[in-house]
Design a protein around this motif. Structure first.
Motif, short mmCIF file in Angstrom:
data_model
loop_
_atom_site.label_atom_id
_atom_site.label_comp_id
_atom_site.label_asym_id
_atom_site.label_seq_id
_atom_site.Cartn_x
_atom_site.Cartn_y
_atom_site.Cartn_z
N ASP A 298 -46.60 21.18 53.68
CA ASP A 298 -47.84 21.17 52.91
C ASP A 298 -49.07 21.64 53.68
O ASP A 298 -50.01 22.15 53.09
N GLY A 299 -49.07 21.50 54.99
CA GLY A 299 -50.23 21.89 55.78
C GLY A 299 -50.31 23.38 56.09
O GLY A 299 -51.26 23.83 56.71
N VAL A 300 -49.31 24.15 55.66
CA VAL A 300 -49.27 25.59 55.97
C VAL A 300 -49.64 26.38 54.72
O VAL A 300 -48.97 26.29 53.70
N GLU A 301 -50.71 27.15 54.81
CA GLU A 301 -51.09 28.04 53.71
C GLU A 301 -50.18 29.27 53.75
O GLU A 301 -49.86 29.80 54.82
N PRO A 302 -49.74 29.77 52.59
CA PRO A 302 -48.84 30.91 52.57
C PRO A 302 -49.55 32.24 52.83
O PRO A 302 -50.73 32.39 52.54
N LEU A 303 -48.78 33.18 53.35
CA LEU A 303 -49.23 34.56 53.45
C LEU A 303 -49.10 35.18 52.06
O LEU A 303 -48.13 34.93 51.35
N GLY B 246 -42.94 27.70 61.36
CA GLY B 246 -44.31 28.02 60.99
C GLY B 246 -44.47 28.47 59.55
O GLY B 246 -45.58 28.78 59.12
N ALA B 247 -43.37 28.50 58.80
CA ALA B 247 -43.42 28.92 57.39
C ALA B 247 -43.97 27.79 56.52
O ALA B 247 -44.00 26.63 56.93
N ALA B 248 -44.38 28.13 55.31
CA ALA B 248 -44.88 27.15 54.35
C ALA B 248 -43.76 26.44 53.60
O ALA B 248 -43.94 25.34 53.10
N GLN C 178 -48.55 34.67 59.82
CA GLN C 178 -47.30 35.35 60.18
C GLN C 178 -47.24 36.80 59.68
O GLN C 178 -46.16 37.36 59.50
N GLU C 179 -48.40 37.42 59.54
CA GLU C 179 -48.44 38.80 59.08
C GLU C 179 -47.68 39.73 60.02
O GLU C 179 -46.91 40.60 59.57
N GLN C 180 -47.88 39.60 61.33
CA GLN C 180 -47.20 40.50 62.27
C GLN C 180 -45.69 40.36 62.19
O GLN C 180 -44.95 41.34 62.27
N PHE C 181 -45.22 39.11 62.04
CA PHE C 181 -43.78 38.90 61.91
C PHE C 181 -43.28 39.56 60.62
O PHE C 181 -42.23 40.20 60.60
N ARG D 65 -51.86 44.90 50.55
CA ARG D 65 -52.46 44.35 51.76
C ARG D 65 -52.09 42.88 51.89
O ARG D 65 -51.88 42.19 50.90
N TYR D 66 -52.05 42.42 53.13
CA TYR D 66 -51.83 41.00 53.39
C TYR D 66 -53.15 40.27 53.22
O TYR D 66 -54.21 40.77 53.60
N ARG D 67 -53.05 39.07 52.67
CA ARG D 67 -54.25 38.25 52.45
C ARG D 67 -53.89 36.79 52.71
O ARG D 67 -52.73 36.42 52.73
N SER D 68 -54.92 35.97 52.83
CA SER D 68 -54.73 34.54 52.97
C SER D 68 -55.44 33.84 51.82
O SER D 68 -56.41 34.34 51.28
N ILE D 69 -54.91 32.68 51.47
CA ILE D 69 -55.56 31.85 50.48
C ILE D 69 -56.58 30.98 51.22
O ILE D 69 -56.25 30.37 52.23
N VAL D 70 -57.79 30.98 50.75
CA VAL D 70 -58.82 30.16 51.36
C VAL D 70 -58.93 28.89 50.52
O VAL D 70 -59.26 28.94 49.34
N GLY D 71 -58.63 27.76 51.16
CA GLY D 71 -58.66 26.50 50.44
C GLY D 71 -60.07 25.98 50.29
O GLY D 71 -61.01 26.43 50.93
N ASP D 72 -60.22 25.01 49.40
CA ASP D 72 -61.49 24.34 49.22
C ASP D 72 -61.81 23.52 50.47
O ASP D 72 -60.91 22.99 51.11
#
Length: 169
Positions: free
Chosen positions: A147-152, A115-117, A83-86, A158-165
């Motif tokens: 729980d299935g949504v990773e946060p922004l 679509g939010a976490a 949801q970076e663009q939003f 800068r915007y980043r994503s968390i990369v899960g295991d």
């Protein structure tokens, strides 16, 4: 020949220092006189379990905060990784902030981002002077986790994503 870096101004040094702390991105949103109003903040934190409280801070120069701070119920959505663009639209000073973004309407006017976490439906609790910001505490009336949504994440401006295991198997 070597170049010497110019020393940073105090304000720039503080901005860079504060950017080293990764934060989530939270959409604050509500209907105000039938119109959706929202803004993005990354100054959001949990405060207390009893009573259930969170805090946000908003710049005193914000044109949106004066519209939101008086609503009886405010939606707080921890934005998802996609949801970076939003988030950028919510942070813009001009233009249509909501576009075709799907929203959930709560009973007393809070708006929650599909679509939010995480969704929090909150009511004003207290405000405090925070220098060039206003610090606002909100009591949580309702919470929904996704729980299935990773946060922004916002880190170093800068915007980043968390990369899960990877899944264990």
């Amino acid at each position: 020949m070597t170049s010497v870096a110019e020393p940073l101004t105090r304000d720039l040094a503080l901005r860079r220092a504060f950017s080293l702390y990764p934060t989530g991105v939270v959409a604050l949103a509500a209907e105000v006189e039938g119109v959706p109003v929202g803004m993005a903040v990354n100054s959001f934190t949990s405060i207390s379990l009893e009573p259930a409280l969170v805090a946000i801070s908003a710049a005193r120069t914000s044109r949106t905060w004066p519209l939101l701070c008086g609503v009886p119920e405010l939606g707080m959505s921890v934005l998802g990784h996609d949801q970076e663009q939003f988030s950028r639209r919510l942070a813009a000073r001009e233009g249509d902030r909501f576009g075709d973004q799907p929203m959930r309407h709560a009973e007393q006017g809070a708006l929650l981002v599909e679509g939010a976490a995480l969704w929090l439906t909150c009511r004003p609790y207290a405000t405090y002077d925070g220098g060039d910001h206003e610090i606002a505490l909100y009591e949580i009336a309702d919470v929904q986790l996704f729980d299935g949504v990773e946060p922004l994440v916002f880190h170093q401006s800068r915007y980043r994503s968390i990369v899960g295991d990877p899944p264990r198997g």
